[in-house]
Design an enzyme around this catalytic site. Structure first.
Site, PDB file in Angstrom:
ATOM      1  N   LYS A  98       1.168  -1.130   0.095  1.00 21.34           N
ATOM      2  CA  LYS A  98      -0.181  -0.234   0.000  1.00 21.34           C
ATOM      3  C   LYS A  98       0.739   1.464  -0.271  1.00 21.34           C
ATOM      4  CE  LYS A  98      -3.947  -2.721   2.397  1.00 21.34           C
ATOM      5  NZ  LYS A  98      -2.943  -3.948   2.173  1.00 21.34           N
TER       6      LYS A  98
HETATM    7  P1  OMP Z   1      -7.855 -12.382   5.407  1.00 26.07           P
HETATM    8  O1  OMP Z   1      -8.366 -11.325   5.769  1.00 26.07           O
HETATM    9  O2  OMP Z   1      -6.404 -13.106   6.008  1.00 26.07           O
HETATM   10  O3  OMP Z   1      -8.606 -12.291   4.015  1.00 26.07           O
HETATM   11  O4  OMP Z   1      -6.599 -11.372   4.892  1.00 26.07           O
HETATM   12  C1  OMP Z   1      -6.649  -9.834   4.049  1.00 26.07           C
HETATM   13  C2  OMP Z   1      -5.549  -9.576   3.367  1.00 26.07           C
HETATM   14  O5  OMP Z   1      -5.885  -8.310   2.637  1.00 26.07           O
HETATM   15  C3  OMP Z   1      -4.576  -8.688   4.363  1.00 26.07           C
HETATM   16  O6  OMP Z   1      -3.303  -8.842   3.615  1.00 26.07           O
HETATM   17  C4  OMP Z   1      -5.169  -7.134   4.471  1.00 26.07           C
HETATM   18  O7  OMP Z   1      -3.787  -6.512   4.881  1.00 26.07           O
HETATM   19  C5  OMP Z   1      -5.586  -7.014   3.197  1.00 26.07           C
HETATM   20  N1  OMP Z   1      -6.500  -6.077   3.087  1.00 26.07           N
HETATM   21  C6  OMP Z   1      -7.506  -6.027   3.985  1.00 26.07           C
HETATM   22  O8  OMP Z   1      -7.630  -7.100   4.540  1.00 26.07           O
HETATM   23  N2  OMP Z   1      -8.767  -5.437   3.361  1.00 26.07           N
HETATM   24  C7  OMP Z   1      -8.636  -4.404   2.686  1.00 26.07           C
HETATM   25  O9  OMP Z   1      -9.142  -2.975   2.867  1.00 26.07           O
HETATM   26  C8  OMP Z   1      -7.183  -4.123   2.054  1.00 26.07           C
HETATM   27  C9  OMP Z   1      -6.226  -5.613   1.959  1.00 26.07           C
HETATM   28  C10 OMP Z   1      -5.279  -4.872   0.933  1.00 26.07           C
HETATM   29  O10 OMP Z   1      -4.754  -3.850  -0.263  1.00 26.07           O
HETATM   30  O11 OMP Z   1      -5.114  -5.951  -0.084  1.00 26.07           O
END
Ligand code: OMP
Length: 279
Positions: A98
């Protein structure tokens, strides 16, 4: 000589060829990985290697979240470098940092992620505007996913503010369309605000969308499949991290992660056939 193809075209070809939208989130948490690995010299590395080995024929992409590596000092950085060498040619590597900074600094990120680590795409934060985004989108073969509408509660603090007739997230989506001259821009849209998701899909019917929020965050995959695809039925990566990575905390963790990934692919296929493309 390898054929030059834009990032977005490559992504869509892989989605089509594999009939899947699965992106596994490589977010290895030292506090959550199986206990028996903790005696290894670099537990994070072994965990990451085994997960990739067990799932690499199933996925369209991996998204490695830099925080989970940077927080483990040298072991984490070594793991990150190593994982970049383990990704097969027909799988995309997205580095999730990000990033967003002045142009001079952004060029250093470009070198680190696109040249040194050979990532295919990265996530970026557009808050600093076009000059902070420009260095990342010069090479058509390398892509960006621009944060538009995120899955966290704080998304409401800025992203839903009105900018003229649009919400800020819709304005960002329009900007991404404008910046997509090399066909290498996509958006990050969480699976937790489906109304906003639908507005973004209608605003940008053909930009790829990276969708976090399924699995541990409770997003609605049926709805995402229904409204998230582009007009060709591609254009979407569904990222799942914890729900796959920690499917088991025993010695069978990689096998169980594979089974979970297979479950999600099956579910995606079922939903594609029972839903209709909304655009
Ligand atoms: P899980 O919730 O474990 O499936 O992981 C979600 C992943 O997406 C993590 O690496 C978060 O940092 C990322 N993420 C979000 O959860 N929400 C967002 O709005 C954006 C991201 C991202 O940009 O990947």
């Amino acid at each position: 000589m390898t054929e030059k193809i834009s990032f977005n075209n490559r992504l869509n070809m892989l989605i089509s060829n594999k009939s899947s939208f699965l992106c596994i989130g490589l977010d290895p948490d030292i506090d959550k990985i199986p206990a028996h690995l903790k005696y290894e010299k670099n537990p994070l590395n072994i965990f990451t290697e085994k997960i990739i080995e067990a799932t690499k024929d199933l996925v369209v992409a991996y998204k490695a979240n830099m925080a989970f590596y940077e927080s483990e000092s040298i072991n984490g950085l070594e793991t990150l470098q190593n994982l970049c060498t383990l990704i097969p040619k027909d799988v995309l590597l997205i580095l999730d940092g990000k990033r967003g900074d002045i142009e001079n600094t952004a060029r250093k990120y470009v070198k680190a992620y696109f040249s040194d680590m050979n990532a295919d795409a990265i996530t970026i934060n557009p808050y600093m505007g076009y000059d902070s985004v420009k260095p990342f989108i010069q090479d058509a073969q390398k892509g960006v996913f621009i944060l538009a509408l995120t899955s966290n509660p704080g998304a409401n603090d800025f992203q839903n503010l009105q900018v003229g007739k649009d919400s800020l997230y819709q304005y960002v989506a329009r900007k991404a369309l404008e910046w997509n001259k090399n066909n290498n821009c996509g958006l990050v849209v969480g699976a937790t605000d489906m109304e906003g998701f639908e507005i973004i899909r209608h605003t940008t019917p053909d930009l790829p969308i990276l969708v976090p929020g399924i699995g541990a965050q409770g997003g609605d995959m049926e709805k995402v499949i229904q409204i998230g695809r582009d007009r060709a039925g591609t254009g979407m990566l569904i990222n799942i991290g914890r729900d796959i990575l920690y499917a088991s905390d025993g010695k069978d963790f990689a096998e169980k992660a594979r089974e979970k990934a297979q479950y999600y692919i099956k579910e995606m296929t079922r939903l594609v056939h029972t839903s209709w493309n909304y655009i």
